[in-house]
Design a protein around this motif. Structure first.
Motif, mmCIF file in Angstrom:
data_model
loop_
_atom_site.group_PDB
_atom_site.id
_atom_site.type_symbol
_atom_site.label_atom_id
_atom_site.label_comp_id
_atom_site.label_asym_id
_atom_site.label_seq_id
_atom_site.Cartn_x
_atom_site.Cartn_y
_atom_site.Cartn_z
ATOM 1 N N TYR A 112 0.831 -1.197 0.000
ATOM 2 C CA TYR A 112 0.000 0.000 0.000
ATOM 3 C C TYR A 112 0.866 1.247 0.000
ATOM 4 C CZ TYR A 112 -3.892 -3.048 1.193
ATOM 5 O OH TYR A 112 -4.844 -4.040 1.176
ATOM 6 N N ARG A 128 -3.763 3.784 -1.039
ATOM 7 C CA ARG A 128 -4.069 3.030 -2.251
ATOM 8 C C ARG A 128 -3.233 1.762 -2.291
ATOM 9 N NH1 ARG A 128 -3.441 6.796 -7.380
ATOM 10 N NH2 ARG A 128 -1.457 7.256 -6.377
ATOM 11 N N HIS A 133 -5.635 1.106 -6.700
ATOM 12 C CA HIS A 133 -7.019 1.082 -6.239
ATOM 13 C C HIS A 133 -7.164 1.780 -4.893
ATOM 14 C CE1 HIS A 133 -8.560 -2.436 -8.909
ATOM 15 N NE2 HIS A 133 -7.627 -1.731 -9.519
ATOM 16 N N LEU A 134 -8.291 2.486 -4.713
ATOM 17 C CA LEU A 134 -8.580 3.125 -3.438
ATOM 18 C C LEU A 134 -8.772 2.057 -2.365
ATOM 19 C CD1 LEU A 134 -9.404 5.584 -1.661
ATOM 20 C CD2 LEU A 134 -11.740 5.223 -2.478
#
Length: 222
Positions: A112, A128, A133-134
């Motif tokens: 992350y 993210r 991706h969130l």
């Protein structure tokens, strides 16, 4: 040194919440504050009562005609629900919480990335996954010595990995660096469990009720 009472804590909370949401300055009332929010589909305004009484709430509700006006009452749901008619929908309860702020670099799990930035008095934290991706996010309204964490959330597929704690640590540390020393928030029941584990203290429950539109689905577009 004495601790602030609930009314003062609520004052601190709305000072940062209005910054976070871009709402109008609170207008002081005999019973608390009125805040124009200006999002008619969700919340046109809110009345905040730190020490609600039945007489005050009934009078205020009787004088309120604009749908999506909210009452934020710092009392138990079961106490205030009988004071209002069925046109007022009761939302899940919130909890007024505080914590001292400190510089604490977040421990980011592998896989992350964390980005933080401040714009317009709002500190934001974004986590993210390495594929972009969130995964989790949150923000805090900065109001001098007070910071109000707000809209903390983790994407369902990234839960149970400590990312909510990462976001809170990033906000806590960033707010401290900006000069804030006390964090104040209103959390959900689920959020309360996380915040308690992170050292936040609960001071009062908050009941939330909204005046429902007479014709559901009618209203503003966009």
């Amino acid at each position: 040194m004495s601790q602030p009472n609930v009314t003062e804590l609520v004052r601190m909370w709305i000072s940062g919440w209005t910054v976070s949401r871009g709402a109008a300055d609170p207008v002081e009332q005999p019973w608390g504050w009125t805040i124009d929010v200006g999002a008619p589909a969700r919340e046109v305004a809110r009345h905040v009562l730190p020490e609600p009484t039945e007489d005050e709430v009934r009078k205020l509700a009787g004088a309120t005609t604009a749908p999506t006006t909210w009452l934020k009452l710092f009392a138990e749901d079961g106490t205030v629900r009988p004071w209002l008619g069925p046109q007022w929908r009761l939302d899940p309860p919130g909890f007024l919480m505080t914590a001292p702020l400190s510089p604490e670099p977040p421990a980011l799990p592998a896989g992350y990335t964390l980005t933080t930035w401040t714009r317009g008095g709002v500190l934001r934290a974004l986590v993210r996954s390495t594929d972009g991706h969130l995964a989790a996010r949150g923000q805090a309204g900065l109001a001098g010595p007070v910071a109000v964490p707000d809209q903390i959330g983790t994407s369902p597929e990234h839960r149970r990995r400590g990312l909510g704690s990462v976001v809170m640590a990033a906000l806590r540390s960033g707010a401290y660096e900006a000069g804030a020393r006390t964090g104040v928030l209103v959390g959900t029941a689920d959020g309360r469990a996380l915040y308690t584990a992170l050292g936040w203290t609960t001071h009062a429950p908050m009941a939330s009720l909204v005046l429902e539109p007479e014709q559901p689905g009618a209203g503003w577009l966009g």
